[in-house]
Design an enzyme around this catalytic site. Structure first.
Site, PDB file in Angstrom:
ATOM      1  N   HIS A   1       0.838  -1.200   0.000  1.00  0.00           N
ATOM      2  CA  HIS A   1       0.000   0.000   0.000  1.00  0.00           C
ATOM      3  C   HIS A   1       0.877   1.256   0.000  1.00  0.00           C
ATOM      4  O   HIS A   1       2.045   1.187   0.319  1.00  0.00           O
ATOM      5  CB  HIS A   1      -0.805   0.097   1.306  1.00  0.00           C
ATOM      6  N   TYR A   2       0.246   2.368  -0.309  1.00  0.00           N
ATOM      7  CA  TYR A   2       0.841   3.629   0.150  1.00  0.00           C
ATOM      8  C   TYR A   2      -0.088   4.239   1.184  1.00  0.00           C
ATOM      9  O   TYR A   2      -1.287   3.929   1.203  1.00  0.00           O
ATOM     10  CB  TYR A   2       1.177   4.580  -0.990  1.00  0.00           C
ATOM     11  N   THR A   3       0.481   5.110   2.034  1.00  0.00           N
ATOM     12  CA  THR A   3      -0.319   5.660   3.138  1.00  0.00           C
ATOM     13  C   THR A   3      -1.301   6.719   2.635  1.00  0.00           C
ATOM     14  O   THR A   3      -2.381   6.877   3.213  1.00  0.00           O
ATOM     15  CB  THR A   3       0.592   6.273   4.206  1.00  0.00           C
TER      16      THR A   3
ATOM     17  N   GLU B   1       2.657  -0.843   4.429  1.00  0.00           N
ATOM     18  CA  GLU B   1       2.336   0.523   3.997  1.00  0.00           C
ATOM     19  C   GLU B   1       3.624   1.294   3.734  1.00  0.00           C
ATOM     20  O   GLU B   1       4.528   1.324   4.581  1.00  0.00           O
ATOM     21  CB  GLU B   1       1.577   1.262   5.118  1.00  0.00           C
TER      22      GLU B   1
ATOM     23  N   HIS C   1      -2.618  -3.126  -3.360  1.00  0.00           N
ATOM     24  CA  HIS C   1      -3.985  -2.961  -2.864  1.00  0.00           C
ATOM     25  C   HIS C   1      -4.977  -2.782  -4.024  1.00  0.00           C
ATOM     26  O   HIS C   1      -6.080  -3.311  -4.005  1.00  0.00           O
ATOM     27  CB  HIS C   1      -4.040  -1.752  -1.916  1.00  0.00           C
TER      28      HIS C   1
ATOM     29  N   ASP D   1      -3.782   2.411  -4.790  1.00  0.00           N
ATOM     30  CA  ASP D   1      -2.430   2.293  -4.227  1.00  0.00           C
ATOM     31  C   ASP D   1      -1.865   0.889  -4.425  1.00  0.00           C
ATOM     32  O   ASP D   1      -2.632  -0.060  -4.522  1.00  0.00           O
ATOM     33  CB  ASP D   1      -2.423   2.676  -2.734  1.00  0.00           C
TER      34      ASP D   1
END
Ligand SMILES: [Zn+2]
Length: 241
Positions: free
Chosen positions: A27-29, A92, A134, A144
């Site tokens: 993921h990215y935040t 993340e 994700h 993401d």
């Protein structure tokens, strides 16, 4: 590898066994800062978390133990797995994301990610096809880690799946639209083999999955339109599976 521990209360009460861990989801935040991201992922009110967070400087945080089910994937599907929190490890990466100021992932950050992934792959025997983003598992809701995530670079390190197609061949076939039904059916069959879940026959649903596929494997053109290049990539990827 140094891992800093921070406690997040956001996980299922019931523990899981090691052999239920089948996937790693990146993921990215999508938030303004590392601080803000860590705060949210540890805030009991947010009801979200992940096992690991990696800062842009490569610093690694562990928020939830592997044998606990963290809340990172939400409604999701990949291959035969559904609602993937119970079967996955969530990682993340700190990045502002599409909503704010989406930037390239940093070298140190990727270095740490590669280290963690290698450990997880070995420990839980994660298959290449099950190390995904994700947006791959929740294409209707998520984008993401996005098109700036270097899947090809990771695959060169043995992490995740990548195709063997020649770049020149791909370029030649970019944007040559596929309109016939047989090819489209073949394409959907290949995407299902790769892991994408077609749980609805709606056209809008298909377009979102196609965009997720492009974001991952053909970042040069993310338009939700099937072309020959996408056909060739999907065919090549599914051949190995
Ligand atoms: Zn996510």
């Amino acid at each position: 590898m140094k891992i800093s521990k921070i406690y997040s209360p956001n996980f299922d009460k019931k523990k899981r066994s090691n052999n239920s861990i089948k996937l790693v989801i990146i993921h990215y935040t999508g938030m303004q800062s590392e601080r803000e991201s860590l705060f949210k992922l540890c805030d009991v009110k947010s009801k979200v978390s992940s096992h690991f967070v990696i800062g842009q400087n490569g610093k690694i945080y562990r928020l939830v133990q592997d044998n606990q089910i963290a809340w990172h994937a939400g409604k999701s599907c990949w291959g035969k797995y559904k609602n993937l929190n119970k079967n996955s490890i969530g990682i993340e990466l700190v990045n502002k994301g599409h909503q704010f100021n989406y930037t390239n992932f940093k070298k140190k950050q990727l270095k740490s990610l590669i280290q963690i992934c290698k450990l997880l792959i070995k420990k839980y025997k994660i298959k290449k096809k099950n190390l995904i983003g994700h947006s791959d598992v929740a294409p209707l809701r998520k984008a993401d880690p996005g098109e700036k995530f270097p899947w090809k670079h990771l695959a060169a390190k043995g992490i995740g799946n990548w195709h063997q197609c020649k770049p020149s061949l791909l370029r030649q076939n970019r944007n040559i639209k596929i309109l016939n039904k047989t090819d489209k059916t073949k394409f959907i069959r290949n995407l299902s083999k790769i892991g994408y879940c077609f749980s609805s026959k709606k056209k809008s649903f298909y377009i979102k999955i196609l965009r997720a596929f492009q974001r991952h494997y053909r970042k040069e053109l993310i338009n939700g339109v099937l072309d020959k290049e996408c056909m060739i990539i999907a065919q090549n990827l599914s051949k190995k599976l």
